[in-house]
Design a protein around this motif. Structure first.
Motif, PDB file in Angstrom:
ATOM      1  N   LEU A 224      -4.991  -1.032   4.139  1.00  0.00           N
ATOM      2  CA  LEU A 224      -5.298  -0.662   2.756  1.00  0.00           C
ATOM      3  C   LEU A 224      -4.298   0.376   2.253  1.00  0.00           C
ATOM      4  N   LYS A 225      -3.991   1.371   3.083  1.00  0.00           N
ATOM      5  CA  LYS A 225      -2.999   2.391   2.704  1.00  0.00           C
ATOM      6  C   LYS A 225      -1.648   1.752   2.413  1.00  0.00           C
ATOM      7  N   ILE A 226      -1.245   0.830   3.282  1.00  0.00           N
ATOM      8  CA  ILE A 226       0.032   0.127   3.102  1.00  0.00           C
ATOM      9  C   ILE A 226       0.034  -0.630   1.775  1.00  0.00           C
ATOM     10  N   SER A 227      -1.053  -1.329   1.502  1.00  0.00           N
ATOM     11  CA  SER A 227      -1.156  -2.115   0.266  1.00  0.00           C
ATOM     12  C   SER A 227      -1.066  -1.226  -0.966  1.00  0.00           C
ATOM     13  N   LYS A 228      -1.720  -0.079  -0.919  1.00  0.00           N
ATOM     14  CA  LYS A 228      -1.694   0.832  -2.069  1.00  0.00           C
ATOM     15  C   LYS A 228      -0.303   1.435  -2.269  1.00  0.00           C
ATOM     16  N   LEU A 229       0.371   1.748  -1.169  1.00  0.00           N
ATOM     17  CA  LEU A 229       1.742   2.261  -1.272  1.00  0.00           C
ATOM     18  C   LEU A 229       2.654   1.224  -1.921  1.00  0.00           C
ATOM     19  N   LEU A 230       2.454  -0.029  -1.565  1.00  0.00           N
ATOM     20  CA  LEU A 230       3.244  -1.109  -2.157  1.00  0.00           C
ATOM     21  C   LEU A 230       2.927  -1.264  -3.643  1.00  0.00           C
ATOM     22  N   GLN A 231       1.652  -1.252  -3.974  1.00  0.00           N
ATOM     23  CA  GLN A 231       1.240  -1.419  -5.367  1.00  0.00           C
ATOM     24  C   GLN A 231       1.768  -0.296  -6.253  1.00  0.00           C
ATOM     25  N   GLU A 232       1.837   0.915  -5.703  1.00  0.00           N
ATOM     26  CA  GLU A 232       2.381   2.047  -6.461  1.00  0.00           C
ATOM     27  C   GLU A 232       3.830   1.807  -6.860  1.00  0.00           C
ATOM     28  N   ARG A 233       4.517   0.982  -6.073  1.00  0.00           N
ATOM     29  CA  ARG A 233       5.928   0.671  -6.340  1.00  0.00           C
ATOM     30  C   ARG A 233       6.095  -0.715  -6.966  1.00  0.00           C
ATOM     31  N   LYS A 234       4.996  -1.243  -7.499  1.00  0.00           N
ATOM     32  CA  LYS A 234       5.002  -2.541  -8.190  1.00  0.00           C
ATOM     33  C   LYS A 234       5.395  -3.692  -7.267  1.00  0.00           C
ATOM     34  N   ILE A 235       5.090  -3.540  -5.981  1.00  0.00           N
ATOM     35  CA  ILE A 235       5.314  -4.604  -5.002  1.00  0.00           C
ATOM     36  C   ILE A 235       3.959  -5.252  -4.716  1.00  0.00           C
ATOM     37  N   ILE A 236       3.902  -6.567  -4.750  1.00  0.00           N
ATOM     38  CA  ILE A 236       2.635  -7.277  -4.526  1.00  0.00           C
ATOM     39  C   ILE A 236       2.379  -7.429  -3.024  1.00  0.00           C
ATOM     40  N   PRO A 237       1.287  -6.837  -2.514  1.00  0.00           N
ATOM     41  CA  PRO A 237       0.951  -7.034  -1.097  1.00  0.00           C
ATOM     42  C   PRO A 237       0.129  -8.309  -0.905  1.00  0.00           C
TER      43      PRO A 237
ATOM     44  N   LEU B  34       2.885   1.811   9.014  1.00  0.00           N
ATOM     45  CA  LEU B  34       2.835   2.943   8.079  1.00  0.00           C
ATOM     46  C   LEU B  34       4.017   3.883   8.273  1.00  0.00           C
ATOM     47  N   ASP B  35       4.462   3.987   9.508  1.00  0.00           N
ATOM     48  CA  ASP B  35       5.518   4.939   9.843  1.00  0.00           C
ATOM     49  C   ASP B  35       6.912   4.439   9.481  1.00  0.00           C
ATOM     50  N   ARG B  36       7.012   3.194   9.028  1.00  0.00           N
ATOM     51  CA  ARG B  36       8.335   2.647   8.697  1.00  0.00           C
ATOM     52  C   ARG B  36       8.369   1.970   7.324  1.00  0.00           C
ATOM     53  N   MET B  37       7.531   2.450   6.430  1.00  0.00           N
ATOM     54  CA  MET B  37       7.468   1.854   5.095  1.00  0.00           C
ATOM     55  C   MET B  37       8.755   2.047   4.296  1.00  0.00           C
ATOM     56  N   GLU B  38       9.532   3.067   4.634  1.00  0.00           N
ATOM     57  CA  GLU B  38      10.799   3.280   3.915  1.00  0.00           C
ATOM     58  C   GLU B  38      11.715   2.064   4.037  1.00  0.00           C
ATOM     59  N   PHE B  39      11.588   1.333   5.171  1.00  0.00           N
ATOM     60  CA  PHE B  39      12.434   0.161   5.381  1.00  0.00           C
ATOM     61  C   PHE B  39      11.876  -1.083   4.692  1.00  0.00           C
ATOM     62  N   ILE B  40      10.721  -0.924   4.083  1.00  0.00           N
ATOM     63  CA  ILE B  40      10.184  -1.950   3.190  1.00  0.00           C
ATOM     64  C   ILE B  40      10.617  -1.628   1.756  1.00  0.00           C
ATOM     65  N   PHE B  41      10.441  -0.371   1.386  1.00  0.00           N
ATOM     66  CA  PHE B  41      10.765   0.048   0.019  1.00  0.00           C
ATOM     67  C   PHE B  41      12.245  -0.136  -0.309  1.00  0.00           C
ATOM     68  N   ASN B  42      13.127   0.130   0.679  1.00  0.00           N
ATOM     69  CA  ASN B  42      14.566   0.073   0.371  1.00  0.00           C
ATOM     70  C   ASN B  42      15.111  -1.352   0.256  1.00  0.00           C
ATOM     71  N   VAL B  43      14.239  -2.333   0.479  1.00  0.00           N
ATOM     72  CA  VAL B  43      14.607  -3.733   0.262  1.00  0.00           C
ATOM     73  C   VAL B  43      14.402  -4.107  -1.217  1.00  0.00           C
ATOM     74  N   TYR B  44      13.573  -3.320  -1.912  1.00  0.00           N
ATOM     75  CA  TYR B  44      13.214  -3.549  -3.316  1.00  0.00           C
ATOM     76  C   TYR B  44      12.647  -4.959  -3.541  1.00  0.00           C
ATOM     77  N   PRO B  45      11.627  -5.310  -2.748  1.00  0.00           N
ATOM     78  CA  PRO B  45      11.056  -6.658  -2.891  1.00  0.00           C
ATOM     79  C   PRO B  45      10.058  -6.740  -4.042  1.00  0.00           C
ATOM     80  N   LYS B  46       9.724  -7.964  -4.396  1.00  0.00           N
ATOM     81  CA  LYS B  46       8.635  -8.207  -5.343  1.00  0.00           C
ATOM     82  C   LYS B  46       7.341  -8.521  -4.592  1.00  0.00           C
ATOM     83  N   LEU B  47       7.501  -9.145  -3.411  1.00  0.00           N
ATOM     84  CA  LEU B  47       6.349  -9.515  -2.584  1.00  0.00           C
ATOM     85  C   LEU B  47       6.501  -8.930  -1.185  1.00  0.00           C
TER      86      LEU B  47
END
Length: 238
Positions: free
Chosen positions: A139-152, A102-115
């Protein structure tokens, strides 16, 4: 006599209900014979691997359609080589817990993945983090991903094999955590992939897939990759 029996039955039912409550809230603490370390929400910040990897991730600029989020089991393989692809970004961190994810989700978002494939929870169990916290974090991680149209896509936690101390007790907790994750995913429309169907037998990681009781051999990763490939093909075709 009948009243006495009824009273004893009521007492027995109360004991059973209390036992179920304790089991659900603290399954790892019941089954693990090794006393877990005291947990704090920032304990991952003391992990030197966490500090080192985040220091590197701050400078990585490559984008990819797929990102792997996890701990050492995720970190220890070159996913592009394994799956013969060039669009997978590895964001595993050795010894990480789901609070660290949860503390490093920015390094997931900045990859701009689809999955985003996620495997986490085994280190939470080791540290005595209750299953409810782990489930809520994922669950929190999954929802953060879904908000950005990333499939968890959440993987089950792998069982350990007989080389792991108190493996029977630990695997009981793994079973309970996986059931919680499966239920959470079903309720929230999140894909849940049970790796243990292929990598484990009778609730124990198969010997040919186990490197040290916990981590995987090359054959183990190959089996994992064979599960992933058709999922990736299906998800990216939409």
């Amino acid at each position: 006599m009948q009243k006495k029996n009824l009273k004893m039955l009521n007492i027995l039912l109360i004991i059973i209900m209390i036992s179920i409550f304790i089991y659900e809230k603290y399954p790892y603490k019941i089954y693990n014979k090794i006393k877990p370390t005291k947990f704090s929400e920032s304990s991952h910040l003391k992990n030197e691997n966490f500090k080192q990897q985040l220091g590197l991730y701050e400078h990585y600029r490559k984008k990819g359609k797929i990102v792997m989020l996890g701990n050492s089991i995720t970190y220890r393989v070159n996913w592009n080589e394994l799956l013969d692809r060039g669009d997978i970004i590895n964001r595993g961190v050795e010894s990480d817990i789901t609070n660290g994810f949860l503390d490093r989700m920015e390094f997931i978002f900045n990859v701009y993945p689809k999955l985003c494939f996620i495997m986490g929870g085994v280190n939470d169990l080791r540290k005595g983090i209750d299953i409810e916290t782990t489930t809520n974090n994922l669950l929190k991680i999954s929802k953060l991903l879904q908000e950005r149209k990333i499939i968890p896509i959440i993987f089950s936690v792998l069982y350990v094999d007989k080389a792991y101390p108190n493996y029977k007790d630990f695997n009981m907790s793994v079973t309970f955590l996986n059931q919680k994750l499966k239920d959470m995913c079903a309720i929230n429309g999140i894909d849940f992939i049970n790796l243990n169907k292929k990598l484990s037998k009778n609730g124990i990681l198969k010997k040919e897939y186990s490197l040290d009781g916990t981590h995987l051999t090359g054959l183990g990763y190959k089996a994992w990759g064979e599960i992933m490939s058709p999922i990736i093909k299906e998800k990216l075709s939409h």
